[in-house]
Motif scaffolding. Structure first.
Motif, PDB file in Angstrom:
ATOM      1  N   SER A 212      -2.596   1.701  -8.057  1.00 18.90           N
ATOM      2  CA  SER A 212      -1.200   1.484  -7.674  1.00 18.90           C
ATOM      3  C   SER A 212      -0.254   2.117  -8.691  1.00 18.90           C
ATOM      4  CB  SER A 212      -0.929  -0.019  -7.559  1.00 18.90           C
ATOM      5  OG  SER A 212       0.429  -0.269  -7.305  1.00 18.90           O
ATOM      6  N   ASN A 213      -0.599   2.031  -9.987  1.00 18.13           N
ATOM      7  CA  ASN A 213       0.233   2.647 -11.018  1.00 18.13           C
ATOM      8  C   ASN A 213       0.277   4.164 -10.882  1.00 18.13           C
ATOM      9  OD1 ASN A 213       0.820   0.186 -12.099  1.00 18.13           O
ATOM     10  ND2 ASN A 213      -0.663   0.294 -13.751  1.00 18.13           N
ATOM     11  N   ASN A 216       2.566   4.812  -7.848  1.00 14.61           N
ATOM     12  CA  ASN A 216       3.949   4.431  -8.141  1.00 14.61           C
ATOM     13  C   ASN A 216       4.600   5.417  -9.109  1.00 14.61           C
ATOM     14  OD1 ASN A 216       3.943   2.181  -6.501  1.00 14.61           O
ATOM     15  ND2 ASN A 216       3.264   0.791  -8.123  1.00 14.61           N
ATOM     16  N   TYR A 219       5.494   8.380  -7.001  1.00 16.49           N
ATOM     17  CA  TYR A 219       6.697   8.118  -6.215  1.00 16.49           C
ATOM     18  C   TYR A 219       7.949   8.235  -7.083  1.00 16.49           C
ATOM     19  CZ  TYR A 219       3.415   5.920  -2.909  1.00 16.49           C
ATOM     20  OH  TYR A 219       2.388   5.662  -2.055  1.00 16.49           O
ATOM     21  N   TYR A 309      -3.570   1.835  -0.328  1.00 16.04           N
ATOM     22  CA  TYR A 309      -2.739   2.555  -1.297  1.00 16.04           C
ATOM     23  C   TYR A 309      -2.832   4.066  -1.071  1.00 16.04           C
ATOM     24  CZ  TYR A 309      -2.246  -1.773  -4.023  1.00 16.04           C
ATOM     25  OH  TYR A 309      -1.930  -3.045  -4.427  1.00 16.04           O
ATOM     26  N   TYR A 313       0.251   6.589   0.234  1.00 16.90           N
ATOM     27  CA  TYR A 313       0.648   7.764  -0.541  1.00 16.90           C
ATOM     28  C   TYR A 313       0.521   9.033   0.290  1.00 16.90           C
ATOM     29  CZ  TYR A 313       0.090  11.740  -3.658  1.00 16.90           C
ATOM     30  OH  TYR A 313       0.209  12.972  -4.239  1.00 16.90           O
TER      31      TYR A 313
END
Length: 795
Positions: A212-213, A216, A219, A309, A313
């Motif tokens: 997730s990191n 993120n 993003y 995830y 993405y």
């Protein structure tokens, strides 16, 4: 006579004279109106000439208006040009001041304003040449500061100078240095090591957090830096380079996280064990112990989160690429052509799109699948799908045994199927979701349906044997008793005892016990299952549960699918279109709408598969009910034979006896109760503990079977009037029985039988032609056949 003729002649002549005078008067009026017609014709010609003259005037006026419009437009252009020329002096002052004060942003803003002035008009002013010289100076200053900022790794200065490059034509020269700088200073934030997994309480959660990191961070970089890259490097395809390099970095880091997770969970070894257990019918005890459904569920939950995830993405990146590809990039200089060539040669993907206009070029960011897409597909197809299929097949296997008494695991099976289906929807991947949903529908319509059908066949066989045993006991209870008075007095008690003996057939009631200690237990058992068919009849309830569970499963999964695949696209697109421009956003919205439509269409196909499975369960339930009704037909035949046949109790029943001797037959006092009671017992056994819907269906089928057997009995029997009347009473009693036991009308099932009784109870002198009009179910030939059964019929 002569006077009458003369009178007629005179009246006729007077009439003709008056008509002639009238005609002459009308002709004179028309002739007098002639001058008016001529005047009207002349006026019409004058009016036409005036209209033509007005048309000419209108054309001349329109020409004058168009010339005035052209003059106005030219005057406005001249005013604008004059204003621009006047503004050039102000622009010159502003740019000189900005250069002296080192305000490069203001200087570039002035240059951008000058570029908007028409070149021919700008060259008229002497200030234009000065501004062009100052532009070269600004260009050198921007180059110098941009290079110094990159050398000093000053991100703030680099990003503030980036939007100035395109206006000054520096985008191609500065692009490579800028992207190298971005990779070294910004892209390093996209890292799999940003979250430590080893120190986490739950390492699996740590891997999900690490992935997730990575996404993120990607993003955040896109949202923060891509707008400035577009503004400063769009003409040199800087946005395309930026997206590609950032995605490559994200791809590498995400791949590292997934590999570490798979090693931590031993995914490959687990899937290999699952495959080997699925390939062999017999699994060793150690293999069974090593593969636990709870462990597989845990792995599938974690894999689903990682896939979710990745897919989110991928969708976001796809929309970003659509915005870049939607731009119609103008070929304004050689730098653009060189950028296209360099971009094509520096990547394995083909990026040059098709050219419909020689001055416009479209660029494709990624051609076909990227390595990231292939990695996600492998994760889904090779590992995720294997685990889900094993769980679903294991859950359905043995859900419905051959015999209901062996234990039913229907609730657990549907819970597993629902969990797998909702988990597949949560993956945010329509291919994975559809694959799992199709697998669920296949298991429902094949494995589970076959188990249900086999269980229902065994249950119907058992119920049929109970029905037959009950009628046999009923036949024995009324056979051999010649004492009419005693039989009549004790008939109800005897029949009640006969129909409650069925519980002893299946062994649930046990043998009759004298002990008072066991009496209460036997009474409770008989009360809960008086016929010994509760377990067998429960097969129908199981089928109905399958229908209900399948419908609920379909609705829940479709609702969850709509939530995921209809709303996720809007969330991704909202921020994207605001940064990519109106034309790009419009094309991206069109693509988004088509994608949503495609995904929802696929989901609807899956829902149709579930609906087909529901229909299949309904059909199986209907077939089981029909099989039960078919088994009851022999019972109905035995009831009619032993109660209404000539070989029945008390020397049987003869419907063709004369009226007085017919009334003296001993069995008449027991009718129609003697027929209705075993029929009611049959209905009770067949519908024990069933829902209203299934009960109504079975009662309706039993009513059909009863009517069919009664009609066969009638065709094999002869009647007199008294016998036909008694049989009609029995038919009405049976009609009342089935009507009472069904919540939906069954009167229509007895309509043909009622017409048969109408024919049989008709007066013996009534002709067949008089009865035909009263019958809608019987043909004339059938009416004649039934009338022939009346041996007391005359003529």
């Amino acid at each position: 006579g002569n006077s009458k003729k003369s009178n007629l002649k005179s009246s006729h002549s007077d009439l003709s004279n008056s008509k002639t005078n009238d005609m002459l008067s009308l002709v004179r009026k028309i002739e007098n109106f002639g001058p008016y017609f001529e005047a009207m014709q002349q006026d019409t010609g004058k009016l036409a000439a005036q209209v033509q003259e007005c048309r000419g005037l209108s054309d001349r006026l329109s020409g004058m208006v168009r010339r005035l419009d052209m003059m106005q437009m030219r005057s406005q252009q001249a005013l604008a040009c004059t204003e621009d020329i006047i503004n050039l002096k102000e622009c010159k002052i502003k740019i000189i001041t900005a250069i002296e004060e080192k305000k490069l942003s203001e200087a570039v803003s002035v240059i951008r304003q000058v570029h908007g002035i028409e070149l021919k008009a700008a060259k008229v002013s002497d200030d234009f040449d000065i501004i062009m010289e100052k532009e070269k100076e600004v260009k050198q200053l921007v180059q110098k500061e941009f290079g110094e900022a990159i050398a000093a790794s000053n991100i703030k200065s680099v990003m503030s100078l980036c939007p100035l490059l395109q206006t000054l034509g520096l985008e191609t020269e500065a692009r490579d240095n800028f992207l190298s700088f971005i990779e070294k200073t910004i892209f390093i934030a996209v890292s799999a090591d940003a979250c430590s997994v080893e120190g986490a309480t739950d390492p699996a959660t740590g891997y999900a957090q690490a992935l997730s990191n990575v996404f993120n961070s990607t993003y955040l970089i896109i949202q923060q830096y891509l707008p400035m890259v577009i503004q400063g490097l769009e003409n040199s395809l800087g946005d395309v380079y930026f997206i590609r390099k950032l995605h490559k970095r994200c791809e590498q880091e995400a791949g590292m996280v997934l590999k570490r997770y798979m090693k931590y969970r031993n995914i490959k070894e687990t899937v290999s064990a699952i495959r080997s257990s699925s390939a062999t019918s017999a699994v060793s005890t150690s293999a069974k112990q090593s593969i636990q459904p709870s462990d597989i569920h845990l792995i599938m939950d974690e894999l689903t989160l990682l896939i979710q995830y990745c897919c989110r993405y991928a969708k976001y990146l796809k929309h970003i690429c659509n915005g870049a590809e939607a731009k119609a990039r103008q070929r304004t200089s050689e730098s653009f052509t060189s950028s296209i060539a360099l971009l094509s040669s520096s990547s394995t993907d083909s990026t040059v799109g098709h050219v419909s206009n020689p001055s416009v070029m479209t660029v494709i960011v990624f051609e076909g699948q990227t390595e990231f897409d292939k990695m996600v597909d492998e994760l889904i197809n090779k590992y995720y799908m294997e685990g889900e299929q094993w769980l679903m097949k294991s859950g359905v296997r043995g859900a419905l045994p051959r015999h209901v008494e062996d234990g039913i695991k229907l609730d657990e099976s549907f819970f597993v199927l629902q969990k797998c289906g909702l988990r597949a929807i949560a993956s945010n991947n329509i291919q994975a979701a559809c694959a799992v949903l199709h697998c669920i529908s296949d298991l429902l319509s094949s494995d589970l349906l076959n188990q249900a059908a086999e269980m229902l066949i065994n249950s119907v066989t058992k119920i049929g044997s109970v029905l037959q045993e009950n009628i046999n006991k009923f036949k024995r209870s009324i056979a051999g008793d010649s004492n009419l008075e005693n039989k009549t007095a004790t008939l109800s008690k005897g029949l009640k005892s006969a129909i409650t003996l069925a519980s002893s057939i299946t062994g649930t009631g046990g043998a009759e016990k004298d002990s008072s200690n066991n009496a209460d237990g036997d009474s409770a058992t008989n009360e809960a299952d008086p016929y010994g068919v509760a377990a067998a009849i429960d097969a129908f309830n199981v089928l109905e549960s399958c229908v209900r569970y399948t419908d609920r499963l379909s609705k829940d999964i479709y609702a969850a699918g709509k939530t995921v695949f209809e709303t996720s696209e809007d969330q991704v697109e909202e921020s994207h279109t605001s940064r990519q421009g109106r034309s790009a956003g419009k094309l991206a919205n069109q693509h988004k709408g088509s994608q949503i439509s495609t995904e929802m269409d696929k989901l609807k196909l899956c829902k149709e598969d579930f609906d087909a499975s529901k229909v299949a369960f309904n059909n199986t339930l209907r077939q089981g009910a029909e099989r039960l009704a078919a088994a009851a037909q022999n019972v109905i035949k035995d009831v009619l034979t032993c109660t209404l046949g000539k070989t029945g109790p008390y020397r049987g029943l003869r419907f063709d006896e004369p009226d007085q001797s017919f009334d003296n037959q001993p069995i008449l006092s027991s009718l129609p109760k003697l027929v209705v009671t075993p029929m009611e017992t049959m209905v009770n056994i067949s519908t024990f503990n069933l829902s209203d819907k299934t009960k109504d269906m079975i009662v309706g089928l039993l009513a059909d079977a009863c009517c069919e057997r009664l009609e066969q009995f009638i065709n094999q029997t002869t009647f007199r009037f008294a016998g036909a009347i008694k049989l009609e009473e029995i038919v009405r009693a049976l009609n009342a029985l089935f009507t009472r036991r069904s919540s939906i009308p069954v009167r229509g099932k007895f309509s043909r039988l009622r017409e048969v009784m109408l024919v049989l109870t008709a007066d013996n002198t009534t002709p067949a032609s008089a009865i035909v009009d009263s019958c809608s179910q019987l043909t004339a030939a059938e009416i004649d056949a039934f009338l022939s059964l009346r041996i007391d019929r005359k003529g």
